[in-house]
Design an enzyme around this catalytic site. Sequence first.
Site, PDB file in Angstrom:
ATOM      1  N   ARG A  47       0.856  -1.184   0.000  1.00 39.60           N
ATOM      2  CA  ARG A  47       0.000   0.000   0.000  1.00 39.60           C
ATOM      3  C   ARG A  47       0.894   1.237   0.000  1.00 39.60           C
ATOM      4  O   ARG A  47       2.097   1.159   0.214  1.00 39.60           O
ATOM      5  CB  ARG A  47      -0.940  -0.001   1.210  1.00 39.60           C
ATOM      6  CG  ARG A  47      -0.252  -0.322   2.519  1.00 39.60           C
ATOM      7  CD  ARG A  47      -0.787   0.426   3.670  1.00 39.60           C
ATOM      8  NE  ARG A  47      -0.664   1.860   3.518  1.00 39.60           N
ATOM      9  CZ  ARG A  47       0.464   2.542   3.728  1.00 39.60           C
ATOM     10  NH1 ARG A  47       1.582   1.920   4.056  1.00 39.60           N
ATOM     11  NH2 ARG A  47       0.482   3.859   3.584  1.00 39.60           N
ATOM     12  N   ASP A 238      -2.625  10.358  -2.555  1.00 37.69           N
ATOM     13  CA  ASP A 238      -2.739   9.301  -3.556  1.00 37.69           C
ATOM     14  C   ASP A 238      -3.066   9.823  -4.950  1.00 37.69           C
ATOM     15  O   ASP A 238      -2.866   9.121  -5.932  1.00 37.69           O
ATOM     16  CB  ASP A 238      -3.809   8.302  -3.117  1.00 37.69           C
ATOM     17  CG  ASP A 238      -3.377   7.520  -1.891  1.00 37.69           C
ATOM     18  OD1 ASP A 238      -2.909   6.389  -2.057  1.00 37.69           O
ATOM     19  OD2 ASP A 238      -3.481   8.066  -0.769  1.00 37.69           O
TER      20      ASP A 238
END
Length: 340
Positions: A47, A238
């Site tokens: 992640r 992100d």
Amino acid sequence: MKDIENIRLDGTSVVILDQTLLPGETKFLTLASADELFDAIATLKVRGAPAIGIFAAFALYVLAVQIEAEDYISFCRKIMEYSAFLNSARPTAVNLHTQLKRMERLVESCKDADIPVILDAMRKEAQDIQQEDINMCKAISEHGLSLIRDRFVILTHCNAGPLATSRYGTGLGSILLGHERGIRLRAFCCETRPLMQGARLTAYELTRAGVDCTLICDNMASAVMKQGKIDAVFVGCDRVAKNGDTANKIGTSGLAVLAKHYGIPFYVFCPSSTIDPECETGADIEIELRSQEEITELYFQNPIAPPGINCYNPAFDVTDSSLITAIITENGVCKAPYGF
């Protein structure tokens, strides 16, 4: 700080540190099948936007090696299928899409080459992506040092350190680099419900590096800000839209609102590859919705809510550019108006 090797290419497999087990267990997984590689992204074994991009490039190479095709057209078609499959694992982080597209373009540019030559080029490209991320994280961290001073206290959210990248990190990079250089820094880490990345990962990285670190529940952030304990908020992200709106772990936008209210600088750290030129504003960013069990059961010995309760579990939120003091990339400290 001795960096954690969280992703590496090992011949025809990708080896990752399973982040779902930290900090209690350090376990490395060797992955090669399409389902294993997809699952690693979808279940957050790997992640962090930059780390996902690196992993995806390695994964596509590993799958390419397994393709049984004698002609370029068949080989290329299968590459595109694998790329689309991996890309569907998570929708919000742009690095997954960006690095897979980069690998696709490489394959398309090699239409006159033999397949073994294409495979060698794919392996080198994936390794270049990782090295570029190492260089970018160091540059981001250097630029971020201009925003801090001795005895600075920084509030963090989620995890934007080496585990989410390849070295130093983005949001944590300046803290770790500053600590290495003798700057006295403290950090308050929001636990980051429901997946506890702040408690499990950021606190793990900072304490491992010897940084003075205090863990707080997410709903304590306003209190420590009001008490004057925080000098700045450092977060990763992100995806960044052209206008500077940013998508990051759920809870980030609330911290930005609080920081604005209390007059605390709010800084976003990311490589330029996280900027999406095709995304005009934050309203265009698709927000991933995840399982309700992450709220009601994960990390708890027994369920903490009534059976059958409805849950809403967005993994990310969007912080308006008006709430962001600056966005720090490998190219420097960027301030509004952004216009990426």
